[in-house]
Write a protein that holds these residues in place. Sequence first.
Motif, PDB file in Angstrom:
ATOM      1  N   ALA A 308       0.793  -1.208   0.100  1.00 42.57           N
ATOM      2  CA  ALA A 308       0.013   0.223  -0.113  1.00 42.57           C
ATOM      3  C   ALA A 308       0.888   1.096  -0.030  1.00 42.57           C
ATOM      4  O   ALA A 308       0.719   2.085  -0.928  1.00 42.57           O
ATOM      5  N   ALA A 309       1.860   1.166   0.900  1.00 42.90           N
ATOM      6  CA  ALA A 309       2.766   2.336   0.910  1.00 42.90           C
ATOM      7  C   ALA A 309       3.350   2.801  -0.307  1.00 42.90           C
ATOM      8  O   ALA A 309       3.556   3.973  -0.869  1.00 42.90           O
ATOM      9  N   GLN A 310       3.753   1.765  -0.969  1.00 47.50           N
ATOM     10  CA  GLN A 310       4.618   1.975  -2.390  1.00 47.50           C
ATOM     11  C   GLN A 310       3.621   2.448  -3.348  1.00 47.50           C
ATOM     12  O   GLN A 310       3.971   3.482  -4.135  1.00 47.50           O
ATOM     13  N   LEU A 311       2.209   1.868  -3.342  1.00 47.30           N
ATOM     14  CA  LEU A 311       1.382   2.521  -4.316  1.00 47.30           C
ATOM     15  C   LEU A 311       1.109   4.016  -4.106  1.00 47.30           C
ATOM     16  O   LEU A 311       0.898   4.669  -5.069  1.00 47.30           O
ATOM     17  N   LEU A 312       0.775   4.351  -2.668  1.00 46.33           N
ATOM     18  CA  LEU A 312       0.376   5.631  -2.583  1.00 46.33           C
ATOM     19  C   LEU A 312       1.727   6.695  -3.050  1.00 46.33           C
ATOM     20  O   LEU A 312       1.389   7.692  -3.363  1.00 46.33           O
ATOM     21  N   SER A 313       2.714   6.112  -2.603  1.00 45.82           N
ATOM     22  CA  SER A 313       3.994   6.964  -2.781  1.00 45.82           C
ATOM     23  C   SER A 313       3.953   7.065  -4.385  1.00 45.82           C
ATOM     24  O   SER A 313       4.206   8.354  -4.704  1.00 45.82           O
ATOM     25  N   ASN A 314       3.454   6.379  -4.997  1.00 45.48           N
ATOM     26  CA  ASN A 314       3.662   6.471  -6.581  1.00 45.48           C
ATOM     27  C   ASN A 314       2.652   7.508  -6.869  1.00 45.48           C
ATOM     28  O   ASN A 314       2.726   8.168  -8.004  1.00 45.48           O
ATOM     29  N   MET A 315       1.693   7.605  -6.105  1.00 48.83           N
ATOM     30  CA  MET A 315       0.294   8.393  -6.600  1.00 48.83           C
ATOM     31  C   MET A 315       0.966   9.851  -6.504  1.00 48.83           C
ATOM     32  O   MET A 315      -0.013  10.753  -7.030  1.00 48.83           O
TER      33      MET A 315
END
Length: 324
Positions: A308-315
């Motif tokens: 989740a953290a990686q996906l949110l960082s990418n956003m």
Amino acid sequence: MRTSLTRALFSAASKSATGNSLSVLIYHRVTPTPDPLLPYEPDAATFERNMTWVRKVFNVLPLTRAASDLSAGTLPPRALVITFDDGYANNATIAAPILQRLGLDATFFLATGYLDGGCMFNDVVVEVVRGYSGSVLDLGKLGLGAYPVGSIVEKQAAISALLQAVKYLDDNRRSEMAQRIADHVRAQVPNDLMMTSAQAAELRRSGFTLGAHTVSHPILAKADPDHARREIVESRARVAELAGEAVTLFAYPNGRPDVDYNSATAQMVRELGFSAAVSTSMGVATARSDAFQIPRFTPWDSRPLQFAAQLLSNMSRVTPSYAS
């Protein structure tokens, strides 16, 4: 993920999503169980857990609609698309059933030359190293050196080194070299890693979208323009035959701008009548992004919070347009 964590991440996703932005996930395989030689490919349990969270937090759209809404400025908040590249059989046997259970859409980009028993050069390398029983894989006679392969870590390192040595050869030499590696150690190349034509057609009948991904997965930036055009056109024609409809979506092989494709390639795809194309740049797309270079990202970590953290960082990362 726990309900409280999901709520917290939902809130974070809402704050991270800047206006009219689109996240696109890219996968290749979903393995039955964890595969140490494919450490960045999710296994079935991990994929289902992560997609369950994605369903709760994001508005998952078909890529065709998302690309249209993106340019029109009408995307819903937390818009996300799921894509798969190459055409692995486990897309049909493992990933698709999970997505269907969860009610999620996805687009599958097919490298059509490998359907029905083919094997991509990278998989030849992986499977040769996987099956080799010795402690050192000596490919000196092929000009590729020798590699310790007595442990999983050594096998991973050998695969990485061999792929780097072979990947940017032209597509004929690349396939030939991969086969020479297999022949050198008398390894049997698998013929069941990729989808059959029937499986690809069934994906479309099940409601998923099919896209073109060339015939032989060449590095389009290095290919002769006529060859690149044939690869794209012939792939689209075959996918259209399988889908029973016009094919409007394209994925660049490997997908890195100015390395694997360039602005001339993107212009070629545009002129050939596609409606959108996807790269492998990290980040999200906005209404100002080039519809023929939509970025994609995979949060590789199998741990839920890190995923989740990686996906949110990418956003939070808006990818610039590479269009000339």
